[in-house]
Design a protein around this motif. Sequence first.
Motif, mmCIF file in Angstrom:
data_model
loop_
_atom_site.group_PDB
_atom_site.id
_atom_site.type_symbol
_atom_site.label_atom_id
_atom_site.label_comp_id
_atom_site.label_asym_id
_atom_site.label_seq_id
_atom_site.Cartn_x
_atom_site.Cartn_y
_atom_site.Cartn_z
ATOM 1 N N ILE A 96 -19.627 27.292 20.612
ATOM 2 C CA ILE A 96 -20.595 26.607 21.481
ATOM 3 C C ILE A 96 -19.969 26.351 22.854
ATOM 4 O O ILE A 96 -20.609 26.532 23.895
ATOM 5 C CB ILE A 96 -21.065 25.285 20.837
ATOM 6 C CG1 ILE A 96 -21.917 25.585 19.600
ATOM 7 C CG2 ILE A 96 -21.860 24.449 21.832
ATOM 8 C CD1 ILE A 96 -22.281 24.353 18.793
ATOM 9 N N ASP A 97 -18.701 25.937 22.861
ATOM 10 C CA ASP A 97 -17.998 25.726 24.132
ATOM 11 C C ASP A 97 -17.940 27.002 24.952
ATOM 12 O O ASP A 97 -18.174 26.994 26.171
ATOM 13 C CB ASP A 97 -16.573 25.223 23.867
ATOM 14 C CG ASP A 97 -16.525 23.729 23.626
ATOM 15 O OD1 ASP A 97 -17.468 23.039 24.048
ATOM 16 O OD2 ASP A 97 -15.549 23.262 23.018
ATOM 17 N N SER A 100 -21.293 27.805 26.407
ATOM 18 C CA SER A 100 -21.642 26.876 27.488
ATOM 19 C C SER A 100 -20.929 27.234 28.790
ATOM 20 O O SER A 100 -21.465 27.034 29.874
ATOM 21 C CB SER A 100 -21.277 25.442 27.086
ATOM 22 O OG SER A 100 -22.062 25.022 25.998
ATOM 23 N N LEU A 112 -27.643 24.305 24.012
ATOM 24 C CA LEU A 112 -26.233 24.313 23.612
ATOM 25 C C LEU A 112 -25.645 22.899 23.633
ATOM 26 O O LEU A 112 -24.828 22.550 22.775
ATOM 27 C CB LEU A 112 -25.425 25.236 24.531
ATOM 28 C CG LEU A 112 -25.689 26.731 24.370
ATOM 29 C CD1 LEU A 112 -25.005 27.518 25.481
ATOM 30 C CD2 LEU A 112 -25.189 27.213 23.004
ATOM 31 N N ALA A 115 -26.766 21.272 20.523
ATOM 32 C CA ALA A 115 -26.000 21.800 19.390
ATOM 33 C C ALA A 115 -24.599 21.200 19.375
ATOM 34 O O ALA A 115 -24.067 20.849 18.308
ATOM 35 C CB ALA A 115 -25.927 23.327 19.473
ATOM 36 N N LYS A 116 -23.977 21.079 20.569
ATOM 37 C CA LYS A 116 -22.638 20.499 20.655
ATOM 38 C C LYS A 116 -22.661 19.032 20.219
ATOM 39 O O LYS A 116 -21.768 18.565 19.503
ATOM 40 C CB LYS A 116 -22.119 20.632 22.087
ATOM 41 C CG LYS A 116 -20.741 20.020 22.321
ATOM 42 C CD LYS A 116 -19.674 20.786 21.559
ATOM 43 C CE LYS A 116 -18.280 20.203 21.807
ATOM 44 N NZ LYS A 116 -17.821 20.428 23.179
#
Length: 577
Positions: A96-97, A100, A112, A115-116
Amino acid sequence: MTDNANDRVSRRRYVREQAARAEAESLLEKKSRELYLANSQLSAHSVLLEQAVSERTAELMAALDKAEAASAARSRFVATMSHEIRTPLGGMLGMIDLLSMDETDPDKKEYLDYAKAAGTGLSRIVNDVLDFSKMEAGVFIFEEEHVDIRALVKSVKMIAGSHEKGVGRQIICKISDSVPNLFWGDATRFRQVISNLISNALRYSSSGPIIIRASTSDHAKGTLLRVEVQDFGIGIANAELDNLFKDFSQISNPLTAAAQGTGLGLAICKRILEGCGGTVGVESRLGEGSTFWFELPVKIVPQSEAESVKYRNWQAEAAPENLLGKRVLIAEDNIINQKLLLTYADRLGLQAELAENGRIAIEKFDPEKFDVVLMDVAMPEIDGLAAIRHIQEQWLGVKLPPILILTAHVMEAIEDEAKLVGVTSVLSKPIPFEELRMAMEAALAKGRQYTALRRDETETQPPQAGQNTLLEMMSPQMAKDLTEMFSIEALSNLARTYVDDANERLDGILEALNMGDALTVSQEAHSLKGASLVFGFEDVSQWAAYIEKSDSIAEREKVRNRVADIRAHVTKLSAGL
């Protein structure tokens, strides 16, 4: 009186005496028989009692074995759950990072971020449950290290301000001048407690500032540290205060559904603080807000030592290591983590090479080829710790690049194992990008280290040029303390006595190990540990502590390896003297 009369009197006396004697003998025989019967009954009772004690002892031993087995099973469960949950969770958050970083579409970036946030919430819940399980299993360990409360609060404040609930919220720090620059404690646990209290303040208040205060006062044990976290949120009713720090307890209020969580955060904080000798509490008024506080007796680090630490930290911050172009060997078997770490390496400008398990890492490793190594612990064929030992043995006497251990296991157990192989940098999965960057910069700034020499090598080779002197082998603080009390010559003579005693105890450990005498192994190791602590030989004291606490008979080979490590250190010291 005539003779006949005298005879009659004597005869009557004789008859009375005979009758009395017969009665006494009868009574004596009766009492003897009673005593015999009583002794027989007592012997029978004694046998029954011994049998009952033996049976009860066996039952207690069985119960103890069962309890120890249950504790071991719980510890294994904690370790397994830690690894099996954190590994995929770390991969998910890392991916996810990465997404992003590259995403420019506002809508997709918002998804995102959601989600994070969800993944971070799950991570928090997992960590709470695992911490609680560790406490229940008795494997929750507290460390003694320098704590800088100002830097700690600053870092927690920065992290809290970046979270969804903290964006736009004012977090004010008020730390009294009376608070020492450094004191002894467990910085990780302090950060966990303060972070939890700030997180709760943000979750249970929708407006107003969050105020963090720290102050000290005199205490019977030295100095009493008090930390407060105040919010101006919904507050807590008096009737609910008693349940606040209980396990799995949450206060019912309009924000509970939005706050969510396990109800373990405050219970864990309470256990941490009580484990450190402190107390925690709360003052609250419904509708006006709450102030959570904790108090803890602390030992202040002397000013001279604090200034030295401050200078070293300033040096590290002033001259960070440039990662661009550095060569890194990544040993990782999980395909998601492989992709994540390789992408991280690319973003950091590193030249990365992948090893899918410990065996391949050993085959690929060359001290001239790599500047740093990232080594996962749990890998097939050969695990990370065993791979490090193989590398150290293969490249004896050569300066090795820094090795960072990556793990999703319980940190305390891995840290102890890591120290035994000479690695102090342990990163817990999931590993954020910035945390990995800073850890690698710090590791590279320390430079390369010599590998430990084995006993057979040190006995056949002359001392290496630039070999550590006695003072260099001691911890800095212990070297300072002892040189203030002894001359160098006297200290060297004392060290020679230590060498003779250490070799004698190592021989005793090996002899007892061969005879299966675990008690003697533990006793000899305990004595060696104490003597090593006097000199500040930290590696030896840790190895000796491992031998003392280990199941030496079941872990015979590991104990022999530690003995060899200690022997190498002692031989090296002897050569330097």
